[in-house]
Design a protein around this motif. Structure first.
Motif, short mmCIF file in Angstrom:
data_model
loop_
_atom_site.label_atom_id
_atom_site.label_comp_id
_atom_site.label_asym_id
_atom_site.label_seq_id
_atom_site.Cartn_x
_atom_site.Cartn_y
_atom_site.Cartn_z
N TRP A 63 0.86 -1.19 0.00
CA TRP A 63 0.00 0.00 0.00
C TRP A 63 0.89 1.23 0.00
O TRP A 63 1.91 1.28 0.71
N TYR A 107 -1.91 -1.01 -4.07
CA TYR A 107 -3.04 -0.22 -3.58
C TYR A 107 -2.55 1.21 -3.38
O TYR A 107 -1.52 1.45 -2.75
N VAL A 160 -3.50 5.06 -2.07
CA VAL A 160 -4.36 5.93 -1.27
C VAL A 160 -3.99 7.37 -1.57
O VAL A 160 -2.83 7.77 -1.40
N GLU A 215 -13.21 14.15 -4.89
CA GLU A 215 -12.66 12.83 -5.19
C GLU A 215 -12.92 12.40 -6.62
O GLU A 215 -12.12 11.68 -7.22
N GLU A 241 -10.67 10.42 -9.73
CA GLU A 241 -11.20 9.13 -10.15
C GLU A 241 -11.47 9.10 -11.65
O GLU A 241 -11.13 8.12 -12.34
N GLY A 286 -10.40 -0.55 -8.62
CA GLY A 286 -10.85 -0.75 -7.25
C GLY A 286 -9.73 -0.69 -6.23
O GLY A 286 -10.00 -0.65 -5.02
N GLN A 287 -8.48 -0.68 -6.68
CA GLN A 287 -7.35 -0.60 -5.76
C GLN A 287 -6.97 0.83 -5.41
O GLN A 287 -6.02 1.04 -4.65
N MET A 288 -7.69 1.80 -5.94
CA MET A 288 -7.41 3.21 -5.63
C MET A 288 -8.45 3.73 -4.65
O MET A 288 -9.66 3.55 -4.83
N LYS A 289 -7.98 4.39 -3.60
CA LYS A 289 -8.83 4.99 -2.58
C LYS A 289 -8.53 6.48 -2.52
O LYS A 289 -7.39 6.87 -2.23
N TYR A 318 -9.49 10.36 -1.06
CA TYR A 318 -10.14 11.07 0.04
C TYR A 318 -9.86 12.56 -0.11
O TYR A 318 -8.76 12.96 -0.49
N HIS A 363 -7.21 9.22 6.29
CA HIS A 363 -7.71 8.03 5.59
C HIS A 363 -7.80 6.88 6.59
O HIS A 363 -7.05 6.84 7.57
N HIS A 413 -6.92 3.72 6.39
CA HIS A 413 -6.12 2.57 6.01
C HIS A 413 -4.78 2.53 6.75
O HIS A 413 -3.79 2.05 6.21
#
Length: 238
Positions: free
Chosen positions: A97, A135, A137, A181, A185, A203-206, A208, A213, A215
């Motif tokens: 991550w 991943y 973030v 966000e 995206e 789906g591996q990108m978060k 905020y 965050h 995580h």
């Protein structure tokens, strides 16, 4: 026309118009003094020698093979094989991550690097048919910037019902105030493959909006300094 047949070895003509011929597996160098230069099974005209001299191809000497040894007997060339990722290489539980602070970064340059991390382009064993990414973030998405007049000229369009006349338009600055966000995206999603692989990687990108965050348990590594160094040249860094 002059038809030239080359021997099975890599050779080059230097600036002094030298020529090489193979004798018993050893490369012998001879200076070209006349209009013709003889090779083992080759004929080179003077103008071809000058033309090859300008290319400056790297010289590779001929390698002599021991007597009684053939290429078939030497076996598989382990140093000239391509590694293909296995199932354990794409295991999501083993993926690292990383966290990126988007404050003050350009949207386009940031998105290209995020897409590279998601696909695994920075990994030595990268393969486009396998999910080798990490991943990612992204924090402080509300503070991402754009160049020029894109704050007011860049328009995002969407259809809420899908019927004619229902298209909604929104400028960059308004969307940044409403859903910051979604800007990152949409930019990253447009750089990923349009297939199952792209949907899985996305789906591996978060993302905020703020600096926090949820995580922290995954112990993400902060790569903001590396991203800034790759986003801007030395004259653009702050």
């Amino acid at each position: 026309r002059v038809y030239t047949r080359f021997v099975k070895m890599s050779f080059a003509i230097s600036a002094q118009a030298t020529c090489a011929r193979v004798t018993g597996g050893v490369a012998v160098v001879r200076r070209n003094e006349g209009m013709k230069s003889s090779f083992t099974g080759a004929r080179v005209v003077q103008k071809d020698v000058v033309k090859l001299a300008r290319k400056q191809v790297a010289t590779v000497a001929a390698v002599s093979v021991p007597e009684g040894v053939t290429l078939e007997k030497m076996g598989k060339d382990l140093l000239n094989t391509t590694y293909y990722p296995k199932g354990e290489d794409t295991d999501c539980s083993r993926k690292p991550w990383i966290v990126i602070d988007a404050e003050g970064l350009r949207l386009g340059r940031l998105s290209t690097l995020i897409a590279t991390y998601l696909r695994g382009g920075n990994v030595g064993s990268y393969s486009p048919s396998m999910n080798m990414g990490t991943y990612v973030v992204v924090i402080n998405a509300e503070k991402v910037t754009v160049s020029g007049k894109k704050m007011t000229d860049k328009v995002y369009r969407r259809h809420e019902t899908g019927r004619p006349g229902s298209m909604k338009e929104e400028t960059f600055i308004k969307l940044q105030q409403r859903i910051p966000e979604r800007i990152i995206e949409k930019a990253v999603k447009g750089m990923l493959p349009k297939n199952r692989m792209g949907r899985e990687v996305f789906g591996q990108m978060k993302v905020y909006a703020g600096p926090d965050h949820p995580h922290a348990a995954q112990s993400p590594v902060d790569v903001t300094a590396e991203v800034k160094a790759r986003c801007y040249s030395s004259s653009q860094r702050k």
